[in-house]
Write a protein that holds these residues in place. Sequence first.
Motif, PDB file in Angstrom:
ATOM      1  N   PHE A 108     -38.132  65.366 -21.188  1.00 59.70           N
ATOM      2  CA  PHE A 108     -36.696  65.510 -21.395  1.00 59.70           C
ATOM      3  C   PHE A 108     -36.245  66.909 -21.003  1.00 59.70           C
ATOM      4  O   PHE A 108     -37.006  67.861 -21.106  1.00 59.70           O
ATOM      5  N   TYR A 127     -45.246  57.888 -26.081  1.00 61.92           N
ATOM      6  CA  TYR A 127     -44.807  56.585 -26.578  1.00 61.92           C
ATOM      7  C   TYR A 127     -45.280  56.357 -28.010  1.00 61.92           C
ATOM      8  O   TYR A 127     -46.460  56.470 -28.305  1.00 61.92           O
ATOM      9  N   GLY A 128     -44.327  56.086 -28.897  1.00 66.48           N
ATOM     10  CA  GLY A 128     -44.669  55.807 -30.282  1.00 66.48           C
ATOM     11  C   GLY A 128     -44.919  57.022 -31.131  1.00 66.48           C
ATOM     12  O   GLY A 128     -45.226  56.906 -32.315  1.00 66.48           O
ATOM     13  N   ASN A 129     -44.749  58.194 -30.577  1.00 68.76           N
ATOM     14  CA  ASN A 129     -45.021  59.433 -31.292  1.00 68.76           C
ATOM     15  C   ASN A 129     -43.721  60.053 -31.782  1.00 68.76           C
ATOM     16  O   ASN A 129     -42.769  60.179 -31.020  1.00 68.76           O
ATOM     17  N   GLU A 130     -43.665  60.423 -33.048  1.00 63.41           N
ATOM     18  CA  GLU A 130     -42.469  61.037 -33.589  1.00 63.41           C
ATOM     19  C   GLU A 130     -42.408  62.534 -33.314  1.00 63.41           C
ATOM     20  O   GLU A 130     -41.396  63.171 -33.557  1.00 63.41           O
ATOM     21  N   LYS A 131     -43.494  63.097 -32.840  1.00 70.18           N
ATOM     22  CA  LYS A 131     -43.497  64.541 -32.597  1.00 70.18           C
ATOM     23  C   LYS A 131     -42.954  64.809 -31.201  1.00 70.18           C
ATOM     24  O   LYS A 131     -43.449  64.264 -30.224  1.00 70.18           O
ATOM     25  N   ILE A 132     -41.925  65.633 -31.137  1.00 69.19           N
ATOM     26  CA  ILE A 132     -41.336  66.022 -29.858  1.00 69.19           C
ATOM     27  C   ILE A 132     -41.538  67.522 -29.713  1.00 69.19           C
ATOM     28  O   ILE A 132     -41.075  68.301 -30.547  1.00 69.19           O
ATOM     29  N   THR A 182     -42.660  64.109 -25.388  1.00 71.39           N
ATOM     30  CA  THR A 182     -43.207  63.263 -26.430  1.00 71.39           C
ATOM     31  C   THR A 182     -44.031  62.176 -25.759  1.00 71.39           C
ATOM     32  O   THR A 182     -44.128  62.129 -24.532  1.00 71.39           O
ATOM     33  N   PHE A 214     -41.040  71.051 -27.822  1.00 76.58           N
ATOM     34  CA  PHE A 214     -40.108  71.750 -26.955  1.00 76.58           C
ATOM     35  C   PHE A 214     -40.762  72.958 -26.293  1.00 76.58           C
ATOM     36  O   PHE A 214     -41.637  73.613 -26.886  1.00 76.58           O
ATOM     37  N   PHE A 246     -43.224  61.085 -22.155  1.00 75.06           N
ATOM     38  CA  PHE A 246     -41.788  61.095 -21.939  1.00 75.06           C
ATOM     39  C   PHE A 246     -41.387  62.551 -21.794  1.00 75.06           C
ATOM     40  O   PHE A 246     -41.739  63.369 -22.639  1.00 75.06           O
TER      41      PHE A 246
END
Lengths: 113, 113
Positions: A35, A96-101, A94, A103, A33
Amino acid sequence: GDSVTQKEGLVTLTEGLPVMLNCTYQTIYSNAFLFWYVHYLNESPRLLLKSSTDNKRTEHQGFHATLHKSSSSFHLQKSSAQLSDSALYYCALTNYGNEKITFGAGTKLTIKP
Amino acid sequence: AQTIHQWPVAEIKAVGSPLSLGCTIKGKSSPNLYWYWQATGGTLQQLFYSITVGQVESVVQLNLSASRPKDDQFILSTEKLLLSHSGFYLCAWSRGANTGQLYFGEGSKLTVL
């Protein structure tokens, strides 16, 4: 681990010219994903665009970006810069299903009259 | 509508002193919560995340700790500050990892002397 590269730290443009901010990424996962967040002075960062679909253009508030998984890129573009576009822009990643984003370092965009 | 509030807005602290930064989210039950840190001139770095009350996952070790004592509250703390802790701390929430969309608070600026 994942990484995001925004090679331009500072971009200064004249009003009316096109904007292109570069973003490339690295991840071992295929379900990325991407952003773009925008951070105006004295405000909180907020989401500008997001995409997880390969080769599909996404647009919002005059900006657009297309996720290209073949080149691991998600460049932000706008056809004509406005003074109000001056801000800090972050590309983020990130999976799918991963809480780590993750930057990128951010690109400070300054639009001059 | 959901709101996110961070406190304090700014702190000036001495090296070796304790720190506690707080974040409260209203209008959203069971949010995913995040702490981000931005050193001066640096990128947004994810420190911690929490999916549920009482559970916190560390992403980066910076001699900081985080806790989620209530569903709507996220606390960042340390018993001994270092000079390297200076920077801007942002709390954020999301509806879930799959959306990837973060809603940021206004941040807390920390200066360690």
